[in-house]
Motif scaffolding. Sequence first.
Motif, PDB file in Angstrom:
ATOM      1  N   UNK A 210       6.230 -16.564  -0.946  1.00 48.66           N
ATOM      2  CA  UNK A 210       4.780 -16.704  -1.086  1.00 48.66           C
ATOM      3  C   UNK A 210       4.060 -15.905  -0.007  1.00 48.66           C
ATOM      4  N   UNK A 211       4.567 -15.972   1.217  1.00 46.41           N
ATOM      5  CA  UNK A 211       3.951 -15.208   2.306  1.00 46.41           C
ATOM      6  C   UNK A 211       4.071 -13.707   2.062  1.00 46.41           C
ATOM      7  N   UNK A 212       5.214 -13.267   1.560  1.00 43.76           N
ATOM      8  CA  UNK A 212       5.387 -11.851   1.250  1.00 43.76           C
ATOM      9  C   UNK A 212       4.455 -11.388   0.149  1.00 43.76           C
ATOM     10  N   UNK A 213       4.279 -12.227  -0.867  1.00 42.93           N
ATOM     11  CA  UNK A 213       3.371 -11.877  -1.948  1.00 42.93           C
ATOM     12  C   UNK A 213       1.945 -11.732  -1.436  1.00 42.93           C
ATOM     13  N   UNK A 214       1.452 -12.764  -0.728  1.00 46.00           N
ATOM     14  CA  UNK A 214       0.063 -12.746  -0.312  1.00 46.00           C
ATOM     15  C   UNK A 214      -0.215 -11.714   0.781  1.00 46.00           C
ATOM     16  N   UNK A 215       0.769 -11.425   1.622  1.00 47.59           N
ATOM     17  CA  UNK A 215       0.530 -10.395   2.633  1.00 47.59           C
ATOM     18  C   UNK A 215       0.370  -9.024   1.986  1.00 47.59           C
ATOM     19  N   UNK A 216       1.197  -8.711   1.001  1.00 57.72           N
ATOM     20  CA  UNK A 216       1.060  -7.437   0.299  1.00 57.72           C
ATOM     21  C   UNK A 216      -0.191  -7.411  -0.566  1.00 57.72           C
ATOM     22  N   UNK A 217      -0.475  -8.516  -1.231  1.00 56.46           N
ATOM     23  CA  UNK A 217      -1.639  -8.591  -2.104  1.00 56.46           C
ATOM     24  C   UNK A 217      -2.926  -8.360  -1.320  1.00 56.46           C
ATOM     25  N   UNK A 218      -3.103  -9.098  -0.221  1.00 56.33           N
ATOM     26  CA  UNK A 218      -4.342  -8.960   0.539  1.00 56.33           C
ATOM     27  C   UNK A 218      -4.396  -7.659   1.337  1.00 56.33           C
TER      28      UNK A 218
END
Length: 68
Positions: free
Chosen positions: A43-51
């Motif tokens: 989840x952290x990897x997803x949101x860090x790349x997304x934002x």
Amino acid sequence: MNVGQAIVGGIIGGIISLILMWLLFGVFGLPLVAGNVYIAVAIAGFFSSFFAIIFNCKSDSAKDCPSG
């Protein structure tokens, strides 16, 4: 750039973070205390790349913004 590209970038970031977690805990044999670590890191990897992609928009080039 649109929101779809940011979501794809987020998915790629989540997959890469899961691969790194597998390397640390699976291949190198570090002890895993809680199984929820994999979920949290994905989840952290997803949101860090997304934002990172969303907020990469520069004010002088509004055509590259997801909302513009």
